[in-house]
Design an enzyme around this catalytic site. Structure first.
Site, PDB file in Angstrom:
ATOM      1  N   ASP A  34      22.920 -20.854  54.542  1.00 17.64           N
ATOM      2  CA  ASP A  34      22.527 -18.667  53.693  1.00 17.64           C
ATOM      3  C   ASP A  34      22.653 -17.792  54.172  1.00 17.64           C
ATOM      4  O   ASP A  34      21.473 -17.512  55.172  1.00 17.64           O
ATOM      5  CB  ASP A  34      22.155 -19.507  52.319  1.00 17.64           C
ATOM      6  CG  ASP A  34      22.032 -18.364  51.158  1.00 17.64           C
ATOM      7  OD1 ASP A  34      23.395 -18.047  50.785  1.00 17.64           O
ATOM      8  OD2 ASP A  34      20.585 -18.853  51.034  1.00 17.64           O
ATOM      9  N   SER A  35      22.289 -16.601  53.550  1.00 16.07           N
ATOM     10  CA  SER A  35      22.001 -14.911  53.997  1.00 16.07           C
ATOM     11  C   SER A  35      20.478 -15.366  53.995  1.00 16.07           C
ATOM     12  O   SER A  35      20.101 -14.577  54.679  1.00 16.07           O
ATOM     13  CB  SER A  35      22.092 -14.173  52.968  1.00 16.07           C
ATOM     14  OG  SER A  35      22.573 -14.629  51.747  1.00 16.07           O
ATOM     15  N   GLU A  55      15.046 -12.349  47.742  1.00 12.41           N
ATOM     16  CA  GLU A  55      14.256 -12.243  49.235  1.00 12.41           C
ATOM     17  C   GLU A  55      13.060 -12.131  49.047  1.00 12.41           C
ATOM     18  O   GLU A  55      12.181 -12.646  50.081  1.00 12.41           O
ATOM     19  CB  GLU A  55      15.365 -11.466  50.526  1.00 12.41           C
ATOM     20  CG  GLU A  55      16.443 -12.076  50.248  1.00 12.41           C
ATOM     21  CD  GLU A  55      16.300 -13.810  50.915  1.00 12.41           C
ATOM     22  OE1 GLU A  55      15.730 -13.743  52.592  1.00 12.41           O
ATOM     23  OE2 GLU A  55      17.014 -14.400  50.557  1.00 12.41           O
ATOM     24  N   CYS A  72      26.221 -17.354  42.978  1.00 12.94           N
ATOM     25  CA  CYS A  72      25.894 -16.583  43.812  1.00 12.94           C
ATOM     26  C   CYS A  72      24.339 -17.910  43.236  1.00 12.94           C
ATOM     27  O   CYS A  72      23.916 -17.669  42.798  1.00 12.94           O
ATOM     28  CB  CYS A  72      24.755 -15.285  43.633  1.00 12.94           C
ATOM     29  SG  CYS A  72      23.618 -14.852  45.278  1.00 12.94           S
ATOM     30  N   HIS A 107      21.544 -17.937  45.230  1.00 12.39           N
ATOM     31  CA  HIS A 107      19.997 -17.231  45.228  1.00 12.39           C
ATOM     32  C   HIS A 107      19.825 -16.743  43.598  1.00 12.39           C
ATOM     33  O   HIS A 107      18.696 -16.921  42.984  1.00 12.39           O
ATOM     34  CB  HIS A 107      20.112 -15.553  45.277  1.00 12.39           C
ATOM     35  CG  HIS A 107      20.043 -14.934  47.192  1.00 12.39           C
ATOM     36  ND1 HIS A 107      20.690 -15.515  47.663  1.00 12.39           N
ATOM     37  CD2 HIS A 107      19.117 -15.146  47.777  1.00 12.39           C
ATOM     38  CE1 HIS A 107      20.638 -15.828  48.873  1.00 12.39           C
ATOM     39  NE2 HIS A 107      19.471 -14.711  49.377  1.00 12.39           N
TER      40      HIS A 107
HETATM   41  N1  DGL Z   1      23.255 -16.504  48.313  1.00 11.87           N
HETATM   42  C1  DGL Z   1      25.345 -15.994  48.248  1.00 11.87           C
HETATM   43  C2  DGL Z   1      25.891 -16.566  47.533  1.00 11.87           C
HETATM   44  O1  DGL Z   1      25.710 -17.761  46.948  1.00 11.87           O
HETATM   45  C3  DGL Z   1      24.553 -14.234  48.772  1.00 11.87           C
HETATM   46  C4  DGL Z   1      23.661 -13.764  49.091  1.00 11.87           C
HETATM   47  C5  DGL Z   1      24.164 -12.486  49.464  1.00 11.87           C
HETATM   48  O2  DGL Z   1      24.420 -11.156  49.140  1.00 11.87           O
HETATM   49  O3  DGL Z   1      23.332 -12.514  51.085  1.00 11.87           O
HETATM   50  O4  DGL Z   1      26.665 -15.763  47.532  1.00 11.87           O
END
Ligand code: DGL
Length: 266
Positions: free
Chosen positions: A7-8, A148, A192, A194
């Protein structure tokens, strides 16, 4: 078996958490691309290239399967990665179908990154399953940066969510969609990874009766079935190694950060 996830940043921990519950005796390699977070505000080509680096690194670590623990990367890079690599690549996607199939007649709001919301993959998925036109989509671009920083339930987070959601409902009102108000929503889909970390703050806005779902369980089920079909052998014990953009995480405070976030998902 060795399983790679990327993931990011911290979003994919929601999948790691689910995988540990459902497949507790495997070796996990979790890759957080902290050098390039957030993905959701970047050009498509960049996200494909970062995802390629992540998969290449994880394959180099001996992973037999990769989970794209990021909806944004799945939406723009999954096809490319599946063509390029010959190991199974399983990507999380917003759980729009289950939300449409299991709700109490109210509306459904998919919240995701700007890239996911404007990409073909999600638009086509909604077009396919949303026969009654109950699904709305909203990008929440700043939540990833809050996550983050480990900021999930602060004043600025509540303020940001309130402003974004109020303005979404206001815009709907102005464009003649009078019935669209927070109480009309039954289901919130985390598009997402996150966003799971903000459940408490989102609940304060929408109230306790809204259900919140993500695609984590379906994704890990898929992984489990694929690995079973391939006859992969379990490691027999759990291990988790963390990497940040390809560098092993050894710093105790960073490792503790990941572990605390994982435990919050219990
Ligand atoms: N966690 C990621 C998602 O599920 C992306 C988050 C990001 O923008 O880096 O889309």
């Amino acid at each position: 078996m060795k399983i790679g996830m990327f993931d990011s940043g911290v979003g994919g921990l929601t999948l790691l958490h689910k995988a540990i519950q459902m497949m507790p005796e495997e070796a996990y390699f979790y890759y957080a691309d902290t050098d390039h977070v957030p993905y959701g505000k970047k050009p498509v080509e960049d996200v494909i290239s970062y995802s390629d680096d992540a998969v290449s690194f994880l394959q180099g670590m001996g992973c037999e399967a990769i989970v794209i623990a990021c909806n944004t990367a799945t939406s723009v890079a999954a096809e490319y990665l599946r063509h390029k690599y010959d190991i199974p690549i399983i990507g999380i996607e917003p759980a729009v179908k289950p939300a449409v199939e299991n709700n109490n007649g109210g509306r459904i709001l998919v919240i995701a990154t700007p890239l996911t919301v404007k990409e073909r993959k999600l638009i086509e998925l909604v077009g396919r399953v949303d026969e009654e036109h109950k699904v709305d989509m909203l990008a929440l671009p700043e939540l990833v940066s809050f996550a983050e920083r480990g900021e999930f339930d602060s004043g600025p987070v509540s303020e940001y969510l309130k402003t974004s959601l109020d303005s979404f409902f206001e815009q709907n009102k102005q464009s003649g969609r009078e019935g669209i108000s927070p109480e009309k929503y039954d289901v919130l889909v985390f598009g997402c990874t996150h966003f799971n970390h903000f459940e408490a703050t989102l609940r304060r806005y929408f109230g306790n009766s809204i259900s919140m779902i993500d695609g984590a369980e379906g994704t890990i089920k898929n992984l489990k079935n694929i690995m079973k079909e391939r006859g992969s052998v379990s490691e027999g014990a759990l291990s988790v190694d963390f990497f940040e953009s390809g560098r092993p995480v050894t710093d105790k405070s960073r490792l503790d950060f990941y572990k605390v976030l994982l435990s919050h998902l219990d």
